[in-house]
Write a protein that holds these residues in place. Structure first.
Motif, PDB file in Angstrom:
ATOM      1  N   ILE A  89       6.035   1.009   8.012  1.00 15.13           N
ATOM      2  CA  ILE A  89       5.592  -0.195   7.323  1.00 15.13           C
ATOM      3  C   ILE A  89       4.079  -0.290   7.411  1.00 15.13           C
ATOM      4  O   ILE A  89       3.508  -0.087   8.475  1.00 15.13           O
ATOM      5  CB  ILE A  89       6.195  -1.429   8.028  1.00 15.13           C
ATOM      6  N   ILE A  90       3.451  -0.559   6.284  1.00  9.26           N
ATOM      7  CA  ILE A  90       2.022  -0.831   6.329  1.00  9.26           C
ATOM      8  C   ILE A  90       1.794  -2.255   5.851  1.00  9.26           C
ATOM      9  O   ILE A  90       2.334  -2.681   4.830  1.00  9.26           O
ATOM     10  CB  ILE A  90       1.236   0.181   5.461  1.00  9.26           C
ATOM     11  N   THR A  91       1.027  -2.991   6.642  1.00 13.89           N
ATOM     12  CA  THR A  91       0.708  -4.365   6.287  1.00 13.89           C
ATOM     13  C   THR A  91      -0.414  -4.367   5.270  1.00 13.89           C
ATOM     14  O   THR A  91      -1.465  -3.782   5.511  1.00 13.89           O
ATOM     15  CB  THR A  91       0.282  -5.128   7.559  1.00 13.89           C
ATOM     16  N   GLN A 127       4.169  -2.827   2.700  1.00 12.17           N
ATOM     17  CA  GLN A 127       4.571  -1.727   1.844  1.00 12.17           C
ATOM     18  C   GLN A 127       5.345  -0.718   2.696  1.00 12.17           C
ATOM     19  O   GLN A 127       4.952  -0.421   3.824  1.00 12.17           O
ATOM     20  CB  GLN A 127       3.344  -1.086   1.196  1.00 12.17           C
ATOM     21  N   ILE A 182       6.168   2.944   3.336  1.00  8.54           N
ATOM     22  CA  ILE A 182       5.517   4.218   3.017  1.00  8.54           C
ATOM     23  C   ILE A 182       6.334   5.359   3.606  1.00  8.54           C
ATOM     24  O   ILE A 182       6.874   5.231   4.698  1.00  8.54           O
ATOM     25  CB  ILE A 182       4.085   4.248   3.620  1.00  8.54           C
ATOM     26  N   TYR A 209       7.490  -2.561  -2.021  1.00 12.41           N
ATOM     27  CA  TYR A 209       6.965  -3.707  -1.280  1.00 12.41           C
ATOM     28  C   TYR A 209       8.113  -4.387  -0.552  1.00 12.41           C
ATOM     29  O   TYR A 209       9.253  -4.377  -1.011  1.00 12.41           O
ATOM     30  CB  TYR A 209       6.327  -4.720  -2.231  1.00 12.41           C
ATOM     31  N   GLU A 268      -4.132   4.322   6.855  1.00 13.42           N
ATOM     32  CA  GLU A 268      -3.236   3.410   6.130  1.00 13.42           C
ATOM     33  C   GLU A 268      -3.765   3.131   4.724  1.00 13.42           C
ATOM     34  O   GLU A 268      -2.996   3.050   3.775  1.00 13.42           O
ATOM     35  CB  GLU A 268      -3.078   2.106   6.905  1.00 13.42           C
ATOM     36  N   ILE A 271      -1.813   3.923   1.148  1.00  6.96           N
ATOM     37  CA  ILE A 271      -1.610   2.920   0.095  1.00  6.96           C
ATOM     38  C   ILE A 271      -2.222   3.412  -1.215  1.00  6.96           C
ATOM     39  O   ILE A 271      -1.595   3.350  -2.278  1.00  6.96           O
ATOM     40  CB  ILE A 271      -2.239   1.567   0.509  1.00  6.96           C
TER      41      ILE A 271
END
Lengths: 237, 253
Positions: free
Chosen positions: A136-138, A190, A192, A207, B173, B177
């Motif tokens: 998980i990426i914030t 998101q 990933i 998302y 990160e 993205i």
């Protein structure tokens, strides 16, 4: 450099099939014909024959090419007519090339329902199939720092229900009665590194909703929204 | 006769070997040690930038073939020079007396080669600043198909403690993205060869000073005369100063 490993298996299979059809018919013509031209010249005649004026027709985000004028055949005719007998030798191969446009069109039409049967558009498992390397990426400061519960995500996938996207309302809700200071993003995470179903060739942005129970999937063509019973995130600080 | 031919063949062979060695040496060999500060000053001063360097602050390697050298000019401007190992020489490819944060994109298509660089005037009351990756929130409804794009606002704090300058690779990160965006956007365009998607079309970088002073004040410090030089081959993006009003949840600072 980003290398695209995302192979569309159906597309590759269709391509191989189409070229096998060309090979088969070219060999039949070759056997029947008295004059045996060199193989690379046959190949050239077919490739030139493929060249056509066509109408591009876009249906459901897929491009169909409908061949109209056999430009390649004409070009080859003008090229060959100088020498007696040359046109006779290559004519059938050039027309085979042009006719192949229709075979490609037909195979595209057939492959689409097959693709949708294997990679069902409304199944979350089409987009998320393995999560071994997922994290998980914030992406927004309103988020907490959660961790992903992979087993939970996989378990929930089959029971997730598709819901309507209220894009306009979500957007407005974010701004209504919310100053900069407490503005929350509805989807602040998101996912990933999750892979889609093998062979789908899909690229997605996934998302996750702030309650951990919703996933919004962006594909190059559209967006899908799924909700689960339980959260797939573990709350951090 | 035969002997003559043999000699011709041998000399041709020698020529091929020599030119291969030369080509390898010229284009592909390992970079030599970085020039000394005196050499750096000489080279910067000899560019058409009309710039005179007072102090070379440090040599900051970016990767094998790229380096950044922060300097202070005679007019007390804090600037950056960008060096590239090319054609068997370390060459200065870009000089800028405005040391506000920039992104040096070694390969514009690949965020893993993006580096933040800065040299911010040390005399200011600025001890820290924030870098941002931002994509605006948005929605659109096309033929009844709804689309909602969440806001991306990622933040990285950089300390200017003791040093006015620095080089920092794009955080992993951010890279992930951006790559996920590039992949989906590229897939929207059928022709990958002619329409390459660049992330800056939807995502932007920004920065904000961490102290009371506003970014505009900082950037306008120094002599006020902007001097620079560019051979035009580098992709260096100027990062805009954000207002506090551009940032959601600014309370954290």
């Amino acid at each position: 450099m980003i290398v695209n490993f995302d192979l569309n298996a159906i597309g590759v299979f269709t391509g191989i099939l189409a070229w096998s059809v060309i090979g088969f018919f070219a060999y039949q013509i070759y056997k029947k014909q008295m004059v045996k031209p060199k193989v690379w010249k046959i190949l050239m005649a077919i490739l030139v024959g493929l060249f056509s004026f066509s109408i591009n027709w876009n249906m459901n985000e897929t491009m169909f090419r409908i061949p109209i004028l056999p430009l390649g055949v004409w070009i080859l005719y003008f090229f060959c007519k100088g020498k007696a007998g040359r046109w006779q030798t290559y004519r059938t191969f050039a027309w085979l090339g042009f006719l192949m446009n229709f075979v490609f069109l037909f195979l595209t039409l057939v492959s689409i329902p097959i693709y949708h049967m294997i990679y069902s558009e409304n199944e979350p498992s089409t987009y998320i199939s393995t999560v071994e390397n997922a994290s998980i990426i914030t992406i927004h400061p309103s988020a907490k720092n959660p961790t992903l519960k992979e087993e939970k995500l996989l378990k929930q996938l089959s029971s997730m229900s598709q819901e309507k996207i209220y894009s306009n309302q979500w957007y407005d809700d974010t701004y209504k009665n919310h100053e900069l200071i407490d503005r929350k993003e509805r989807f602040p995470y998101q996912l990933i590194g999750a892979s889609p179903k093998w062979g789908s060739g899909l690229n997605t942005i996934i998302y996750i909703e702030d309650d951990g129970k919703g996933i919004l999937i962006s594909t190059p063509k559209k967006q899908l929204y799924f909700r689960s019973e339980e959260s797939i995130l573990e709350r951090g600080e | 006769m035969k002997k003559k031919r043999l000699w011709a063949l041998i000399s041709l062979g020698v020529m091929v070997v020599l030119s291969s060695i030369f080509i390898y040496w010229f284009y592909f060999s390992k970079p030599s040690p970085f020039p000394t500060n005196e050499q750096l000053v000489k080279e910067i001063n000899s560019t058409p930038s009309e710039l005179t360097v007072a102090v070379i602050q440090k040599t900051l390697p970016v990767d094998d073939r790229h380096a950044v050298v922060p300097f202070i000019s005679k007019e007390d401007d804090y600037g950056l020079s960008y060096w590239v190992w090319k054609n068997h020489k370390w060459r200065v490819a870009n000089i800028d007396t405005n040391g506000g944060p920039r992104v040096w994109k070694i390969n514009r298509k690949d965020p893993s080669t993006f580096y933040f660089v800065w040299n911010i005037h040390h005399g200011e009351q600025i001890s820290t600043f924030y870098l941002y990756l931002i994509r605006d929130r948005g929605y659109h409804v096309t033929k009844g198909v709804e689309n909602y794009n969440p806001r991306v606002q990622m933040e990285k704090n950089v300390s200017l403690h003791e040093k006015s300058y620095g080089v920092m690779k794009l955080p992993v990160e951010w890279e992930k993205i951006m790559n996920s965006f590039i992949k989906v956007e590229s897939a929207k365009q059928p022709d990958l060869f002619f329409n390459h998607f660049f992330p800056e079309q939807t995502m932007t970088f920004g920065w904000l000073p961490g102290d009371k002073i506003s970014g505009k004040e900082i950037v306008s410090k120094g002599s006020g005369i902007s001097r620079g030089y560019s051979n035009g081959n580098l992709d260096i993006e100027n990062i805009g100063v954000l207002n506090k009003e551009n940032i959601e949840l600014p309370l954290k600072k």
